[in-house]
Design an enzyme around this catalytic site. Structure first.
Site, short mmCIF file in Angstrom:
data_model
loop_
_atom_site.label_atom_id
_atom_site.label_comp_id
_atom_site.label_asym_id
_atom_site.label_seq_id
_atom_site.Cartn_x
_atom_site.Cartn_y
_atom_site.Cartn_z
N CYS B 79 3.33 -5.33 -0.81
CA CYS B 79 3.45 -4.45 -1.98
C CYS B 79 4.84 -4.55 -2.61
O CYS B 79 5.18 -5.59 -3.13
CB CYS B 79 3.07 -3.01 -1.64
SG CYS B 79 2.79 -2.02 -3.12
N HIS B 188 -2.19 -4.15 0.01
CA HIS B 188 -1.83 -3.54 1.29
C HIS B 188 -2.70 -4.09 2.40
O HIS B 188 -3.84 -3.66 2.56
CB HIS B 188 -1.96 -2.02 1.21
CG HIS B 188 -0.88 -1.38 0.42
ND1 HIS B 188 0.30 -0.96 0.98
CD2 HIS B 188 -0.76 -1.15 -0.91
CE1 HIS B 188 1.09 -0.46 0.05
NE2 HIS B 188 0.47 -0.57 -1.12
N GLU B 190 -2.52 -3.53 5.47
CA GLU B 190 -2.78 -2.52 6.49
C GLU B 190 -3.86 -1.53 6.06
O GLU B 190 -4.31 -0.71 6.86
CB GLU B 190 -1.47 -1.79 6.85
CG GLU B 190 -0.96 -0.78 5.83
CD GLU B 190 -0.28 -1.39 4.60
OE1 GLU B 190 -0.37 -2.62 4.40
OE2 GLU B 190 0.33 -0.62 3.84
#
Lengths: 258, 208
Positions: B79, B188, B190
């Site tokens: 990001c 992202h 994650e």
């Protein structure tokens, strides 16, 4: 292109998922961490947890649920219900939630929105709104009024004005719940959703009334919603996330493959 | 040990939880000497490139990342971490690390869908990834896989050889960049479910 998001919503009371109609007659429907894993595997795009624990002393049970969910699923999820202060927000974000949702606390103290946005970023702050149709009257130009306490307390605030104010204060997203439609399974409140969605520049999640995949198709097109909240239609196994997404794909609505 | 760089840009625990889920130990730190001695480095981030850079400079993290890049340590930006590796950002005209030549640009205002509806910025939600050149970190990633984005800016490398993935939102923008031992995604990893974890896993075993 961006996909429309399908978001199962879990009401959690004292660490267990419950489901009621119009915030009443709640029954236990399972463990929130197990359900989170199930929906993650099933292709949900995001999850929403509402803590409906009545007692403030038992709030730490929810923080533990959030922590365990965050270790289990790797998609965004938001947590709302009983968030009153910046410290409440910090606690759920640190426990692993991507977003935190404020509702009645923001109605009483709008500064919580700007404080949260400054401290954690707008993308973390969801403005939850409970709305009832009351007809056009003085102070309620749109005909939609903000309510709290599960719809029992009318706040004399116009829902559209409040949505726009929330955006200005720094909310990154609006979760728009129609108390009239909630639990009916007759479809989302289309007029309300479209009215708000067309008049703010942040994403709007439609909430309340989903009973069939067609209801989602309607609100994501005609209703202009960016995302749709679902609860009983998936909690009781009537539909799977895959069923819903297959229907939306057939209708030409772009969704992430389940 | 995988080092997750803390430069005051948001919640790093979600990245740590994902790495730990994959079975790898990691350390969250803002200490330059731990960064230059890391086996692998991840620098996630939400927020603004400008404030991220200020925090980095104040702690000497900028020099540490440059040193780590030159010494060949595998590095992964996520990001804002994908924007600060450019020369600079349009966000408050921030001067950035300059590991990859180019600028982080803002989405143009007034972007519309085909049906004329105004596109909202930030670009938030799930979107696709068109792989424009293969990379070891993309091993196993499918054509239909989508990833989770939350951003108003994106990297624009001068050299197209640094572009590995692009995504469509009003415009086609660069969503994955790389150079030598450095790779970065605008999305992202994650929070992107299984395909996100797959790229993260690929990074954990990557030998550039």
């Amino acid at each position: 292109m961006l996909s429309k998001r399908i978001i199962p919503c879990l009401d959690v009371r004292e660490g267990r998922t419950t489901k009621g109609i119009k915030f009443e007659n709640n029954v236990d429907i399972g463990d929130p961490v197990d359900m989170a894993r199930f929906y993650y595997e099933a292709g949900a795009d995001e999850l929403v947890f509402y803590d409906i624990t009545a007692s403030h002393e038992k709030r730490n049970i929810m923080i533990d649920v959030v922590r365990r969910v965050a270790e289990t699923i790797f998609i965004p999820f938001s947590v709302g219900g009983g968030i009153r202060t910046l410290e409440d927000m910090r606690a759920v974000l640190l426990a692993g939630a991507e977003k935190v949702s404020v509702n009645s606390a923001a109605v009483k103290n709008p500064d919580i929105i700007s404080q949260g946005a400054r401290a954690f970023g707008s993308q973390c702050v969801v403005l939850g709104m409970d709305v009832k149709y009351v007809g056009e009257k003085e102070g309620i130009q749109s005909g939609y009024e903000i309510v709290i306490n599960g719809g029992r307390t009318y706040m004399g605030m116009d829902a559209l004005e409040w949505a726009q104010k929330g955006e200005k204060l720094g909310a990154g997203e609006i979760c728009l719940n129609s108390i009239d439609a909630d639990g009916t399974k007759d479809g989302y409140e289309m007029n309300l959703t479209r009215l708000v969605s067309e008049n703010v520049n942040i994403p709007v999640i439609a909430s309340g009334g989903a009973g069939t995949p067609e209801h989602l198709a309607d609100v994501l097109t005609e209703g202009r919603a960016d995302a749709a909240l679902i609860a009983s239609m998936v909690h009781y196994g009537t539909y799977t996330i895959a069923d819903i997404k297959a229907h939306l794909t057939d209708k030409g609505i772009k969704v992430r493959k389940a | 040990m995988i080092v997750i760089v803390d430069y005051g840009a948001g919640n790093l625990t979600s990245v740590q939880r994902a790495v730990s889920y994959l079975g790898y130990e990691s350390l969250i730190t803002n200490e330059p000497e731990k960064i230059v001695n890391a086996e692998r480095i991840i620098f996630p981030g939400v927020g603004a490139a400008g404030s991220a850079m200020e925090e980095m400079k104040a702690r000497g993290i900028d020099d540490a990342l440059e040193k780590a890049f030159k010494s060949g340590i595998p590095m992964l930006g996520i990001c804002v971490g994908c924007q600060i590796i450019m020369d600079g950002s349009e966000e408050n005209d921030a001067v950035c690390l300059g590991l990859i030549k180019g600028t982080a640009r803002a989405f143009p205002s007034g972007m519309k869908e085909e049906n004329g509806i105004l596109l909202k910025v930030p670009h938030m939600g799930w979107n696709g990834l068109n792989v424009v050149q293969p990379h070891p970190l993309f091993n196993g990633v499918g054509k239909e896989d989508e990833f989770y984005f939350v951003h108003s800016y994106f990297p624009e490398p001068l050299d197209r050889n640094n572009v590995f993935g692009v995504t469509e939102y009003g415009v086609e923008f660069v969503s994955a960049v790389g150079l030598k031992n450095l790779f970065a995604t605008q999305f992202h990893l994650e929070k992107s479910g299984k395909p996100g974890l797959l790229i993260l896993k690929n990074f954990c075993i990557w030998e550039p």
